[in-house]
Design an enzyme around this catalytic site. Structure first.
Site, PDB file in Angstrom:
ATOM      1  N   HIS A   8      24.590  25.040  42.061  1.00 16.68           N
ATOM      2  CA  HIS A   8      25.321  25.182  43.323  1.00 16.68           C
ATOM      3  C   HIS A   8      24.891  24.112  44.321  1.00 16.68           C
ATOM      4  CE1 HIS A   8      26.698  29.674  43.013  1.00 16.68           C
ATOM      5  NE2 HIS A   8      26.798  29.049  41.858  1.00 16.68           N
TER       6      HIS A   8
ATOM      7  N   THR B 251      47.079  27.633  38.056  1.00 22.82           N
ATOM      8  CA  THR B 251      48.540  27.539  38.113  1.00 22.82           C
ATOM      9  C   THR B 251      48.949  27.518  39.578  1.00 22.82           C
ATOM     10  OG1 THR B 251      48.894  29.931  38.225  1.00 22.82           O
ATOM     11  CG2 THR B 251      48.744  28.965  36.011  1.00 22.82           C
TER      12      THR B 251
ATOM     13  N   TYR C 107      23.070  40.313  40.855  1.00 19.90           N
ATOM     14  CA  TYR C 107      23.603  39.126  40.172  1.00 19.90           C
ATOM     15  C   TYR C 107      22.463  38.116  40.011  1.00 19.90           C
ATOM     16  CZ  TYR C 107      27.465  36.006  38.836  1.00 19.90           C
ATOM     17  OH  TYR C 107      28.334  35.193  38.152  1.00 19.90           O
TER      18      TYR C 107
ATOM     19  N   LYS D 212      23.202  41.733  36.143  1.00 19.82           N
ATOM     20  CA  LYS D 212      24.000  40.752  35.396  1.00 19.82           C
ATOM     21  C   LYS D 212      23.248  39.430  35.437  1.00 19.82           C
ATOM     22  CE  LYS D 212      28.040  37.831  36.211  1.00 19.82           C
ATOM     23  NZ  LYS D 212      29.498  37.814  36.372  1.00 19.82           N
TER      24      LYS D 212
ATOM     25  N   LYS E 270      23.506  35.453  34.896  1.00 21.22           N
ATOM     26  CA  LYS E 270      24.369  34.297  34.671  1.00 21.22           C
ATOM     27  C   LYS E 270      23.724  33.425  33.616  1.00 21.22           C
ATOM     28  CE  LYS E 270      27.470  33.370  35.862  1.00 21.22           C
ATOM     29  NZ  LYS E 270      28.879  33.282  35.711  1.00 21.22           N
TER      30      LYS E 270
ATOM     31  N   ASP F 209      26.432  36.679  31.066  1.00 23.50           N
ATOM     32  CA  ASP F 209      27.702  35.950  31.255  1.00 23.50           C
ATOM     33  C   ASP F 209      27.471  34.440  31.145  1.00 23.50           C
ATOM     34  OD1 ASP F 209      30.080  34.840  32.073  1.00 23.50           O
ATOM     35  OD2 ASP F 209      29.879  35.422  34.178  1.00 23.50           O
ATOM     36  N   PRO F 210      27.716  33.856  29.943  1.00 22.86           N
ATOM     37  CA  PRO F 210      27.493  32.404  29.801  1.00 22.86           C
ATOM     38  C   PRO F 210      28.720  31.567  30.164  1.00 22.86           C
ATOM     39  CG  PRO F 210      27.981  33.358  27.664  1.00 22.86           C
ATOM     40  CD  PRO F 210      28.056  34.496  28.660  1.00 22.86           C
ATOM     41  N   ASN F 211      29.728  32.182  30.761  1.00 21.31           N
ATOM     42  CA  ASN F 211      30.936  31.444  31.165  1.00 21.31           C
ATOM     43  C   ASN F 211      31.544  30.629  30.016  1.00 21.31           C
ATOM     44  OD1 ASN F 211      29.567  31.368  34.315  1.00 21.31           O
ATOM     45  ND2 ASN F 211      31.729  31.886  34.083  1.00 21.31           N
TER      46      ASN F 211
ATOM     47  N   GLU G   8      29.907  39.164  28.901  1.00 19.71           N
ATOM     48  CA  GLU G   8      30.994  38.637  29.732  1.00 19.71           C
ATOM     49  C   GLU G   8      31.340  37.212  29.304  1.00 19.71           C
ATOM     50  OE1 GLU G   8      30.367  39.426  33.889  1.00 19.71           O
ATOM     51  OE2 GLU G   8      31.512  37.653  34.480  1.00 19.71           O
TER      52      GLU G   8
ATOM     53  N   ASN H 151      36.268  37.262  33.434  1.00 19.72           N
ATOM     54  CA  ASN H 151      36.919  36.799  34.662  1.00 19.72           C
ATOM     55  C   ASN H 151      37.420  35.377  34.409  1.00 19.72           C
ATOM     56  OD1 ASN H 151      33.811  36.098  35.102  1.00 19.72           O
ATOM     57  ND2 ASN H 151      35.013  34.581  36.218  1.00 19.72           N
TER      58      ASN H 151
ATOM     59  N   ASP I 233      39.335  39.938  40.757  1.00 17.02           N
ATOM     60  CA  ASP I 233      38.825  39.239  41.933  1.00 17.02           C
ATOM     61  C   ASP I 233      40.002  39.170  42.882  1.00 17.02           C
ATOM     62  OD1 ASP I 233      38.271  37.151  43.791  1.00 17.02           O
ATOM     63  OD2 ASP I 233      36.710  36.396  42.456  1.00 17.02           O
TER      64      ASP I 233
ATOM     65  N   HIS J  68      34.764  40.889  39.802  1.00 17.91           N
ATOM     66  CA  HIS J  68      34.093  39.592  39.759  1.00 17.91           C
ATOM     67  C   HIS J  68      33.831  39.124  41.184  1.00 17.91           C
ATOM     68  CE1 HIS J  68      34.840  35.138  40.022  1.00 17.91           C
ATOM     69  NE2 HIS J  68      33.864  35.150  39.152  1.00 17.91           N
ATOM     70  N   SER J  69      32.876  38.219  41.322  1.00 22.42           N
ATOM     71  CA  SER J  69      32.620  37.667  42.652  1.00 22.42           C
ATOM     72  C   SER J  69      32.353  36.179  42.551  1.00 22.42           C
ATOM     73  CB  SER J  69      31.415  38.381  43.260  1.00 22.42           C
ATOM     74  OG  SER J  69      30.435  37.483  43.674  1.00 22.42           O
ATOM     75  N   ASN J  70      32.517  35.512  43.647  1.00 15.75           N
ATOM     76  CA  ASN J  70      32.076  34.135  43.814  1.00 15.75           C
ATOM     77  C   ASN J  70      31.388  34.090  45.157  1.00 15.75           C
ATOM     78  OD1 ASN J  70      32.408  31.435  42.481  1.00 15.75           O
ATOM     79  ND2 ASN J  70      34.142  32.570  41.658  1.00 15.75           N
TER      80      ASN J  70
ATOM     81  N   HIS K 141      27.948  38.110  45.086  1.00  9.76           N
ATOM     82  CA  HIS K 141      26.973  37.054  45.380  1.00  9.76           C
ATOM     83  C   HIS K 141      26.307  37.278  46.743  1.00  9.76           C
ATOM     84  CE1 HIS K 141      29.010  34.822  42.185  1.00  9.76           C
ATOM     85  NE2 HIS K 141      28.277  33.750  42.374  1.00  9.76           N
TER      86      HIS K 141
ATOM     87  N   ARG L  31      33.828  22.366  46.031  1.00  9.62           N
ATOM     88  CA  ARG L  31      32.707  22.786  45.185  1.00  9.62           C
ATOM     89  C   ARG L  31      32.669  21.945  43.905  1.00  9.62           C
ATOM     90  NH1 ARG L  31      31.550  28.747  42.458  1.00  9.62           N
ATOM     91  NH2 ARG L  31      30.172  27.942  40.851  1.00  9.62           N
TER      92      ARG L  31
HETATM   93  O1  GLR Z   1      31.232  35.760  36.725  1.00  9.20           O
HETATM   94  C1  GLR Z   1      31.466  34.562  36.869  1.00  9.20           C
HETATM   95  O2  GLR Z   1      31.948  33.913  35.959  1.00  9.20           O
HETATM   96  C2  GLR Z   1      31.166  33.932  38.161  1.00  9.20           C
HETATM   97  O3  GLR Z   1      30.579  34.563  38.999  1.00  9.20           O
HETATM   98  C3  GLR Z   1      31.550  32.533  38.385  1.00  9.20           C
HETATM   99  C4  GLR Z   1      30.713  31.849  39.434  1.00  9.20           C
HETATM  100  O4  GLR Z   1      31.257  30.569  39.678  1.00  9.20           O
HETATM  101  C5  GLR Z   1      29.264  31.726  39.021  1.00  9.20           C
HETATM  102  O5  GLR Z   1      29.193  31.146  37.761  1.00  9.20           O
HETATM  103  C6  GLR Z   1      28.454  30.922  39.988  1.00  9.20           C
HETATM  104  O6  GLR Z   1      28.395  31.324  41.153  1.00  9.20           O
HETATM  105  O7  GLR Z   1      27.888  29.917  39.567  1.00  9.20           O
HETATM  106 MG    MG Z   2      31.976  35.729  34.703  1.00  6.81          MG
END
Ligand code: GLR
Ligand code: MG
Length: 435
Positions: free
Chosen positions: A33, A112, A157, A202, A204, A232-234, A257, A280, A304, A331-333, A360, A414
């Protein structure tokens, strides 16, 4: 008899204030970040002087759309939300903003034109509901049909995290310290429980090779026996890696996730494990639901309200999930208190919310409210005050807006990979699957 108060809820003005908010050096699979992250604060003002608040992403592509979309609201009633959403279809989206693009490098799935519009409309909708609620003396949850719970549970988180942003880079300090191994993650989780009372966690992931992240989840399971855990490894893993991780952690995971990218890969993983999969990333628009549910690719959708298009769309999504026997959570950001209040109101109205929501907010030391929202035993109490139940602090808003004005443009969008290159000049967004 007292005379009825005059109530004219015609929108006369929509104020749009971009801000830059302090953010700690949290790691994810794309990078780290930035020290400050953009958000947009929305104020909908009505003829009788009522002001409603909303909040959404503040990157340039959202700001570009915010003014034309806000203009479609002026002159109309705050309650005319269906008209607002229909009128929004006419607002053009620059094709370069969506062609071949993904949302935040893919962390939030596809990009989109509709999703871009919805990501701005959501803040306008929340601000309208806040204004309507303030004027009627009703909380937002009542406008959505009423709460079914008095408090909404959130999860801690956890992030792999550096101690601080790089030397010489303007940033705020935080008191969380570094977390770069299993012991660091457990210590961070303990801080979360001490400060906020969270009961589920959770992590990340997608930052270190899977074995290291498996070890971190195992360490959490040992430190917090019986507590729900997620990883959650995205989408950073192949199908084979995802299945292997699911096998190794199946006994302690509440869900996994987005282990792999896209509906076909998720469906393949889901067919080979009994660990529920949440997303998400592969279901972030209504258009993706048919295929994902048809292929049984996901067992929990993390809504979200920002990109699904607001609180009412979140309720629609929850109803669809319920119809198809799919779980729903949130979900959150990186976000501020206006969004946490909005998330809490809508979450309070969803009957079959069986998982703690993501937030977050504990990572954000700054806010634009006179009073921060608080977590008690991991929950946020559902406010019964009119509207969202929060108050804007104009001085704080001005400070965070000034930071945005003074930025040379490098932080206004970002970019976690760019932030990583400050310390690692060779860094490029990793090709997926990474492992
Ligand atoms: O659950 C998720 O994928 C997130 O919260 C996405 C976010 O962008 C998270 O990866 C972050 O804050 O770096
Ligand atoms: Mg996620």
């Amino acid at each position: 008899m007292t005379a009825p108060t005059s109530r004219d809820l015609t929108v006369t003005e929509v104020r749009l204030t971009p801000v830059l908010v302090a953010d700690p050096p949290l790691l994810n699979t794309q990078g780290v970040h930035q020290p400050y992250t953009p958000r947009l604060i929305v104020e909908v003002v009505t003829a009788d002087g009522t002001t409603g608040l909303g909040e959404t992403y503040g990157d340039t592509k959202y700001l570009e759309l915010a003014r034309p979309l806000a203009d479609t609201l002026v002159g109309h009633q705050v309650a005319d939300l269906n008209r607002l959403f229909a009128a929004a279809d006419q607002v053009a989206v620059d094709a370069s903003r969506v062609f071949g693009q993904v949302d935040v490098g893919g962390l939030r799935g596809v990009q989109t034109a509709d999703k871009l519009r919805l990501s701005v409309l959501s803040a306008l909708e929340v601000a309208c509901l806040d204004a309507l609620g303030r004027s009627l003396g009703l909380p937002v949850h009542a406008l959505l049909g009423g709460k079914v719970r008095d408090a909404v549970e959130y999860s801690a988180y956890l992030f792999y995290k550096r101690a601080g942003h790089p030397e010489g880079v303007a940033a705020e300090r935080d008191d969380w310290g570094a977390a770069l191994d299993p012991a660091g993650i457990v210590a961070q989780a303990r801080t979360f429980t001490e400060r906020y009372g969270f009961g589920s966690f959770k992590l990340k992931g997608g930052v270190f090779p899977p074995d290291e992240e498996i070890a971190a989840v195992r360490a959490l399971a040992a430190a917090f026996p019986g507590h729900p855990l997620r990883l959650d490894p995205n989408g950073a893993w192949s199908v084979e890696t995802s299945v292997k991780v699911a096998e190794e952690l199946g006994d302690v995971l509440e869900y996994l996730e987005d282990p792999a990218l896209g509906i076909p890969a998720m469906a393949e993983v889901a067919a080979r494990t009994s660990v529920p999969l949440a997303t998400n990333m592969c279901v972030t628009t209504f258009a993706e639901i048919k295929e994902a549910f048809g292929r049984d690719a996901v067992q929990v959708v993390l809504s979200d309200h920002h990109y699904w298009g607001g609180l009412r769309n979140t309720q629609h999504l929850a109803a669809l999930c319920r119809t198809f026997g799919v779980g729903v959570s949130m979900h959150s950001n990186t976000h501020l208190g206006i969004s946490l209040a909005a998330m809490t109101h809508v979450a309070a109205t969803v009957p079959h919310l069986h998982h703690a929501c993501d937030s977050h907010y504990p990572w954000q030391s700054e806010d634009v409210l006179t009073e921060r929202l608080t977590f008690e035993r991991g929950t946020v109490r559902v406010s019964d005050a009119p509207g969202l139940g929060v108050t804007l602090d104009r001085d704080r808003l001005a400070v965070l807006h000034r930071r945005w004005l003074e930025d040379d443009g490098s932080l206004r969008d970002r970019d976690d990979a760019a932030a990583m290159r400050v310390t690692d000049p060779e860094w490029v967004t990793p090709a997926m699957p990474r492992w």
